[in-house]
Motif scaffolding. Structure first.
Motif, PDB file in Angstrom:
ATOM      1  N   ARG A   1       0.835  -1.203   0.000  1.00  0.00           N
ATOM      2  CA  ARG A   1       0.000   0.000   0.000  1.00  0.00           C
ATOM      3  C   ARG A   1       0.869   1.253   0.000  1.00  0.00           C
ATOM      4  O   ARG A   1       1.869   1.336   0.728  1.00  0.00           O
ATOM      5  CB  ARG A   1      -0.900  -0.003   1.235  1.00  0.00           C
ATOM      6  CG  ARG A   1      -1.934   1.096   1.279  1.00  0.00           C
ATOM      7  CD  ARG A   1      -3.018   0.965   0.232  1.00  0.00           C
ATOM      8  NE  ARG A   1      -3.804  -0.234   0.403  1.00  0.00           N
ATOM      9  CZ  ARG A   1      -4.884  -0.292   1.175  1.00  0.00           C
ATOM     10  NH1 ARG A   1      -5.299   0.773   1.818  1.00  0.00           N
ATOM     11  NH2 ARG A   1      -5.559  -1.423   1.278  1.00  0.00           N
TER      12      ARG A   1
ATOM     13  N   SER B   1      -7.112  -5.364   3.336  1.00  0.00           N
ATOM     14  CA  SER B   1      -7.894  -4.478   4.203  1.00  0.00           C
ATOM     15  C   SER B   1      -7.987  -5.022   5.622  1.00  0.00           C
ATOM     16  O   SER B   1      -7.951  -4.261   6.589  1.00  0.00           O
ATOM     17  CB  SER B   1      -9.301  -4.281   3.628  1.00  0.00           C
ATOM     18  OG  SER B   1      -9.258  -3.470   2.485  1.00  0.00           O
TER      19      SER B   1
ATOM     20  N   GLU C   1      -2.708   5.394   2.099  1.00  0.00           N
ATOM     21  CA  GLU C   1      -3.970   5.362   1.366  1.00  0.00           C
ATOM     22  C   GLU C   1      -4.889   4.354   2.045  1.00  0.00           C
ATOM     23  O   GLU C   1      -4.550   3.186   2.171  1.00  0.00           O
ATOM     24  CB  GLU C   1      -3.733   4.984  -0.095  1.00  0.00           C
ATOM     25  CG  GLU C   1      -3.102   6.092  -0.904  1.00  0.00           C
ATOM     26  CD  GLU C   1      -3.070   5.777  -2.396  1.00  0.00           C
ATOM     27  OE1 GLU C   1      -3.393   4.637  -2.791  1.00  0.00           O
ATOM     28  OE2 GLU C   1      -2.698   6.682  -3.157  1.00  0.00           O
TER      29      GLU C   1
ATOM     30  N   THR D   1      -8.931   2.774   2.275  1.00  0.00           N
ATOM     31  CA  THR D   1     -10.246   2.684   1.650  1.00  0.00           C
ATOM     32  C   THR D   1     -11.289   3.194   2.641  1.00  0.00           C
ATOM     33  O   THR D   1     -11.026   3.312   3.844  1.00  0.00           O
ATOM     34  CB  THR D   1     -10.582   1.230   1.270  1.00  0.00           C
ATOM     35  OG1 THR D   1     -10.759   0.464   2.477  1.00  0.00           O
ATOM     36  CG2 THR D   1      -9.492   0.612   0.401  1.00  0.00           C
ATOM     37  N   ASN D   2     -12.477   3.473   2.137  1.00  0.00           N
ATOM     38  CA  ASN D   2     -13.562   3.907   3.030  1.00  0.00           C
ATOM     39  C   ASN D   2     -13.849   2.856   4.100  1.00  0.00           C
ATOM     40  O   ASN D   2     -14.062   3.194   5.269  1.00  0.00           O
ATOM     41  CB  ASN D   2     -14.832   4.193   2.222  1.00  0.00           C
ATOM     42  CG  ASN D   2     -14.737   5.482   1.439  1.00  0.00           C
ATOM     43  OD1 ASN D   2     -13.847   6.308   1.666  1.00  0.00           O
ATOM     44  ND2 ASN D   2     -15.645   5.670   0.500  1.00  0.00           N
TER      45      ASN D   2
END
Length: 199
Positions: free
Chosen positions: A14, A79, A140, A142-143
């Protein structure tokens, strides 16, 4: 444990992950306790706790995907790694070792080493602080990762929160399976894996 933690983070490839690792090194994350007295309140406890949450979250995600295959697209493994390992990044610079007094088994006073914590440097809240720190470091997210980290405490302090916060945590849980997994993994690790491991 530290190397396992770092290897897992690097495996995500990432953008910003190296900056996060560098910060964790410099801020004392890998030597910090997980808490002052509740669970893993010893050096390295925060790393151990984060790995426990990751292992629990990975197990829960695998089981849910087996039972409901359509969840696979909402639960990418990278994630799970990011949200589980970095949910408590806000604790990296709040603990400091201290000596305190207590009575031993014979009723005599003795000193012992423990920790105090100071949330005063950046008092914006627990999950919020982790998200803000990670974004400032250039990671970075993610939502779903933001929601999972922000609401990882689950309903723990909901009685003190506003109606809006209660509505937000409910909406986050409804829309993001990762949020529910990290909440439960954190709770299971804290209350079932770690409560008897304090020294």
């Amino acid at each position: 444990m530290k190397q396992t933690f770092i290897d897992l983070l690097r495996s995500t490839c990432r953008k910003g992950i190296d900056e996060v690792i560098d910060y964790l090194e410099k801020s004392g994350f890998f030597t910090a306790p997980a808490s002052v007295s509740r669970h893993l309140s010893y050096e390295g406890g925060l790393t151990e706790h984060s790995l426990n949450v990751y292992r629990m979250a990975s197990m829960l995600a695998r089981q849910l995907i087996d039972m409901t295959p359509e969840l696979a697209s909402k639960l990418p493994h990278e994630s799970v790694i990011i949200a589980a390992l970095l949910h408590d990044v806000c604790k990296s610079n709040i603990y400091h070792p201290v000596e305190k007094w207590r009575k031993d088994e014979q009723g005599k006073w003795e000193t012992y080493r423990t920790y105090d914590c100071d949330y005063g440097r950046f008092p914006v809240g627990h999950g919020e602080k982790s998200v803000i720190m990670l974004l400032r470091l250039g990671l970075e997210l993610t939502n779903d990762e933001i929601l999972a980290i922000r609401w990882h405490m689950g309903p723990w302090n909901l009685p003190m929160q506003s109606y809006e916060d209660k509505a937000n945590i409910s909406a986050a849980s409804d829309r993001s399976p990762l949020t529910v997994i990290v909440q439960n993994a954190d709770s299971l690790a804290t209350h079932l894996l770690e409560t008897d491991k304090n020294t």
